[in-house]
Design an enzyme around this catalytic site. Structure first.
Site, PDB file in Angstrom:
ATOM      1  N   HIS A  57      -8.227  23.231  -7.902  1.00 44.32           N
ATOM      2  CA  HIS A  57      -9.093  22.144  -7.462  1.00 44.32           C
ATOM      3  C   HIS A  57      -9.299  22.246  -5.953  1.00 44.32           C
ATOM      4  O   HIS A  57      -8.532  22.915  -5.259  1.00 44.32           O
ATOM      5  CB  HIS A  57      -8.454  20.794  -7.799  1.00 44.32           C
ATOM      6  CG  HIS A  57      -8.476  20.458  -9.268  1.00 44.32           C
ATOM      7  ND1 HIS A  57      -8.049  19.250  -9.759  1.00 44.32           N
ATOM      8  CD2 HIS A  57      -8.896  21.202 -10.326  1.00 44.32           C
ATOM      9  CE1 HIS A  57      -8.208  19.252 -11.077  1.00 44.32           C
ATOM     10  NE2 HIS A  57      -8.700  20.406 -11.455  1.00 44.32           N
ATOM     11  N   GLU A  59      -8.707  20.215  -3.516  1.00 41.06           N
ATOM     12  CA  GLU A  59      -7.579  19.774  -2.689  1.00 41.06           C
ATOM     13  C   GLU A  59      -6.471  20.820  -2.657  1.00 41.06           C
ATOM     14  O   GLU A  59      -5.845  21.046  -1.619  1.00 41.06           O
ATOM     15  CB  GLU A  59      -6.990  18.452  -3.215  1.00 41.06           C
ATOM     16  CG  GLU A  59      -7.958  17.288  -3.250  1.00 41.06           C
ATOM     17  CD  GLU A  59      -8.663  17.151  -4.597  1.00 41.06           C
ATOM     18  OE1 GLU A  59      -9.108  18.164  -5.169  1.00 41.06           O
ATOM     19  OE2 GLU A  59      -8.762  16.006  -5.076  1.00 41.06           O
ATOM     20  N   CYS A  87      -7.354  13.777  -8.550  1.00 41.24           N
ATOM     21  CA  CYS A  87      -6.784  13.639  -9.889  1.00 41.24           C
ATOM     22  C   CYS A  87      -5.259  13.482  -9.781  1.00 41.24           C
ATOM     23  O   CYS A  87      -4.691  13.465  -8.690  1.00 41.24           O
ATOM     24  CB  CYS A  87      -7.144  14.856 -10.743  1.00 41.24           C
ATOM     25  SG  CYS A  87      -6.281  16.362 -10.262  1.00 41.24           S
ATOM     26  N   CYS A  90      -3.638  16.605  -8.039  1.00 43.26           N
ATOM     27  CA  CYS A  90      -3.905  16.700  -6.601  1.00 43.26           C
ATOM     28  C   CYS A  90      -3.229  15.567  -5.832  1.00 43.26           C
ATOM     29  O   CYS A  90      -2.759  15.765  -4.709  1.00 43.26           O
ATOM     30  CB  CYS A  90      -5.401  16.724  -6.343  1.00 43.26           C
ATOM     31  SG  CYS A  90      -6.158  18.249  -6.953  1.00 43.26           S
TER      32      CYS A  90
HETATM   33 ZN   LIG Z   1      -7.432  17.599  -8.717  1.00 40.00          ZN
END
Ligand SMILES: [Zn+2]
Length: 155
Positions: A57, A59, A87, A90
């Site tokens: 992701h 991040e 999420c 993260c």
């Molecule tokens: Zn994430």
């Protein structure tokens, strides 16, 4: 975190540039930058398709990037700007990296763990708590996502 609104918007625009890189690879357009002392020390975008990595992701890529440039796993005194609410994974990673400030653009009602589904960043039971600010360039950050999903449905 003592950045002015103008500065925050400028950093969020950098995160949006990262989201556009994801878009070029035809993947969910989320971007992130990590800022220390007014300087970007890490950048990332969602690269699940590009790299075929489930956990890549925006991040995570930005944290890895910042860890390398700081030569440290601790990202103290940093602010993470991300276009969409982090999420669960993260949000956990933000805590592990000891990032004290997070600014995100738009909420993610389906996956968000910074206020929507869960509130991992500010949960008082956890030893690391984060200052969270939302709504910076919200319509741009949400808009690039909505365009992506609208176009994908058309295909
Ligand atoms: Zn994430």
């Amino acid at each position: 975190m003592d950045y002015t609104l103008e500065e925050k918007e400028a950093f969020m625009r950098e995160a949006l540039k990262e989201a556009e890189i994801a878009l070029e690879h035809d993947e969910i357009p989320i971007g992130c930058v990590i800022v220390k002392d007014g300087k970007i020390i890490g950048r990332g975008h969602n690269a699940r398709e590009e790299l075929q990595r489930a956990v890549m992701h925006a991040e995570i890529m930005a944290i890895e990037n910042a860890n390398l440039s700081e030569e440290s796993w601790r990202l103290l005194d940093c602010t993470l700007f991300v276009t969409i609410e982090p999420c669960v994974m993260c949000s956990g990673a933000i805590g592990l990296a000891r990032i004290p400030n997070v600014v995100y653009g738009a909420k993610n009602q389906k996956f968000g763990a910074a206020g929507s589904l869960y509130d991992i960043l500010t949960d008082e039971r956890l030893n690391h708590r984060v200052d969270v600010e939302t709504g910076i360039l919200e319509s741009e950050c949400a808009g690039i996502m909505q365009d992506f999903f609208r176009n994908r449905r058309k295909k």
